[in-house]
Design a protein around this motif. Structure first.
Motif, short mmCIF file in Angstrom:
data_model
loop_
_atom_site.label_atom_id
_atom_site.label_comp_id
_atom_site.label_asym_id
_atom_site.label_seq_id
_atom_site.Cartn_x
_atom_site.Cartn_y
_atom_site.Cartn_z
N SER A 76 -4.53 7.61 5.28
CA SER A 76 -5.39 6.46 5.17
C SER A 76 -6.14 6.18 3.78
O SER A 76 -7.16 6.46 3.52
CB SER A 76 -6.71 6.23 6.18
OG SER A 76 -6.17 6.43 7.55
N ILE A 77 -5.08 6.10 2.92
CA ILE A 77 -5.41 6.34 1.44
C ILE A 77 -6.39 5.48 0.79
O ILE A 77 -7.12 5.69 0.16
CB ILE A 77 -4.02 6.22 0.78
CG1 ILE A 77 -4.30 6.73 -0.72
CG2 ILE A 77 -3.44 4.81 0.44
CD1 ILE A 77 -2.99 7.38 -1.55
N GLU A 78 -6.35 4.25 1.48
CA GLU A 78 -7.53 3.29 0.91
C GLU A 78 -8.83 3.63 1.26
O GLU A 78 -9.75 3.59 0.63
CB GLU A 78 -7.30 1.96 1.72
CG GLU A 78 -7.55 0.58 1.08
CD GLU A 78 -7.05 -0.56 1.72
OE1 GLU A 78 -6.87 -1.41 1.04
OE2 GLU A 78 -7.19 -0.68 3.18
N ALA A 79 -8.92 4.17 2.73
CA ALA A 79 -10.14 4.86 2.96
C ALA A 79 -10.52 6.02 2.44
O ALA A 79 -11.72 6.37 2.16
CB ALA A 79 -10.16 5.18 4.72
N SER A 80 -9.57 6.73 1.87
CA SER A 80 -9.76 8.10 0.98
C SER A 80 -10.41 7.73 -0.24
O SER A 80 -11.34 8.33 -0.62
CB SER A 80 -8.66 8.80 0.87
OG SER A 80 -8.22 9.45 2.22
N LEU A 109 -0.49 16.46 8.27
CA LEU A 109 -0.99 15.01 8.32
C LEU A 109 -2.56 15.44 7.94
O LEU A 109 -3.23 16.00 8.62
CB LEU A 109 -0.88 14.17 9.37
CG LEU A 109 0.45 13.95 9.95
CD1 LEU A 109 0.18 13.41 11.33
CD2 LEU A 109 1.17 13.08 8.94
N GLY A 110 -3.06 14.73 6.76
CA GLY A 110 -4.51 14.85 6.46
C GLY A 110 -4.95 13.25 6.26
O GLY A 110 -4.13 12.41 5.91
N LEU A 113 0.73 -1.18 -0.08
CA LEU A 113 0.21 -0.02 0.16
C LEU A 113 0.94 1.21 -0.02
O LEU A 113 1.60 1.27 0.90
CB LEU A 113 -0.95 -0.05 1.29
CG LEU A 113 -1.92 1.06 1.35
CD1 LEU A 113 -3.06 1.19 0.22
CD2 LEU A 113 -2.55 0.77 2.81
N TRP A 114 0.69 2.08 -0.94
CA TRP A 114 1.61 3.22 -1.29
C TRP A 114 0.96 4.47 -0.76
O TRP A 114 -0.14 4.88 -1.00
CB TRP A 114 1.90 3.41 -2.78
CG TRP A 114 2.75 2.36 -3.23
CD1 TRP A 114 3.22 1.09 -2.65
CD2 TRP A 114 3.51 2.42 -4.49
NE1 TRP A 114 3.82 0.63 -3.57
CE2 TRP A 114 4.05 1.17 -4.78
CE3 TRP A 114 3.74 3.61 -5.32
CZ2 TRP A 114 4.92 1.03 -5.83
CZ3 TRP A 114 4.53 3.36 -6.69
CH2 TRP A 114 5.11 2.12 -6.55
N VAL A 115 1.52 5.02 0.24
CA VAL A 115 1.07 6.33 0.74
C VAL A 115 1.81 7.65 0.69
O VAL A 115 3.22 7.45 1.09
CB VAL A 115 1.00 6.22 2.59
CG1 VAL A 115 0.37 7.55 3.15
CG2 VAL A 115 0.20 5.28 2.85
#
Ligand SMILES: [Zn+2]
Length: 340
Positions: A91-95, A54-55, A36-38
């Motif tokens: 939380s890029i997956e949640a975004s 942080l966002g 998972l890339w953040v």
């Protein structure tokens, strides 16, 4: 950090501007070997403090993510004294899914301080705690009410006992130049990112910038202007620091919701109706809303009665409500001097 399974693709100690990723190993139904890339940006130039922005700790809170994405693209080494590290969508997956929680059900804001041996959210929390927060002087963590809550737009802080840390956090909170500032306690669990940053003695500035599943242009402007001003205030970003006075604005309203009674919970499940709006002044004993019973025309709605007097700061944004869900938060007005 050799024991962290997360790989950061940029050198956080190097000068200049770098764009990269935090890569969290994972295995999914569609890719046995995946990560998972953040996205992360680091901009460093000369002497000065380190600020961590942080966002997207929660995926359904786009206000801070948009402000951080705009900042990360626009800022260059010529604008920075010290170091600015930005992770716009933690939380890029949640975004991507526009959900509060990760697909796994994890709430990243309950995962701190995390563990290198835990599931991916714990691994990320551990990396943020030991690598990013530990290296920072100032931590800005932007939130909103998300899809579930309508909040007045405010910058906020926990009460911390260390008077010098508290003084600097109050100044950072005020530098957002919002109409409201909010001092709060945690009513829904521990493991918050800001709590870990406070424990490490950092200057922590957080926000709840509206919410309810819709972002106005005014909120986007407030997110961008407040974030930039806080970064100027702490000396990381070039430019003149603005105050509400210099902007021609009146004194802000400072409220505290530091008692459990300030957080009203639904006594039963049903359909929520509010009688008040954000910013309304309410009195103890006042009925603020009803819970209706969809299947029971013979039952009167259950009233939700305020036990405190103050300002309506949060209203539940989703009508369908479960017993125990927070439906209102009432803030008690305080004077700036009470935070000294
Ligand atoms: Zn949040």
């Amino acid at each position: 950090m050799d024991d962290s399974p997360i790989r950061c693709t940029i050198d956080l100690e190097a000068p200049g501007k770098q764009l990269g990723h935090l890569r969290i190993p994972r295995s999914t139904n569609t890719s046995g070997w995946s990560s998972l890339w953040v996205p992360i940006v680091c901009v460093a130039s000369g002497e000065g403090p380190t600020a961590l922005v942080l966002g997207g700790v929660h995926g359904d809170e786009p206000e801070g993510q948009v402000a951080a994405l705009n900042l990360a693209r626009a800022v260059g080494p010529q604008d920075v004294s010290g170091r600015l590290i930005v992770v716009p969508c933690l939380s890029i997956e949640a975004s991507r899914a526009y959900t509060r929680l990760w697909l796994s059900g994890a709430n990243l804001n309950r995962s701190f301080p995390g563990s290198p041996d835990g599931p991916p959210d714990q691994q990320l929390a551990d990396f943020v705690s030991r690598r990013l927060i530990a290296a920072s002087d100032v931590v800005v963590d932007m939130h909103s009410g998300g899809r579930t809550g309508l909040c007045l737009a405010w910058s906020e802080m926990h009460w911390v006992d260390d008077s010098e840390q508290r003084r600097r956090m109050v100044e950072g909170m005020l530098a957002w130049n919002t109409d409201y500032h909010f001092v709060y306690i945690d009513i829904a669990g521990t493991g918050l990112l800001v709590g870990e940053a406070e424990r490490q003695g950092k200057v922590v500035v957080s926000t709840e910038l509206g919410g309810g599943g819709h972002v106005t242009a005014a909120i986007h402007r407030l997110a961008a202007s407040g974030l930039a001003n806080v970064l100027r205030h702490v000396g990381v970003l070039a430019g003149e620091v603005q105050t509400r006075a210099s902007l021609g604005l009146p004194e802000p309203t400072i409220v505290r919701a530091t008692e459990l009674d300030d957080y009203l919970l639904a006594p039963e499940s049903g359909l929520f109706e509010t009688f008040v709006d954000l910013g309304d002044r309410v009195a103890a004993g006042q009925t603020l809303g009803h819970i209706h019973f969809l299947e029971r025309l013979d039952r009167e709605p259950e009233p939700i009665v305020s036990t405190t007097s103050g300002v309506v700061c949060v209203i539940r944004a989703i009508a369908s409500t479960d017993q125990g869900d927070n439906v209102f938060v009432i803030g008690r007005e305080i004077d700036r001097s009470e935070l000294d």
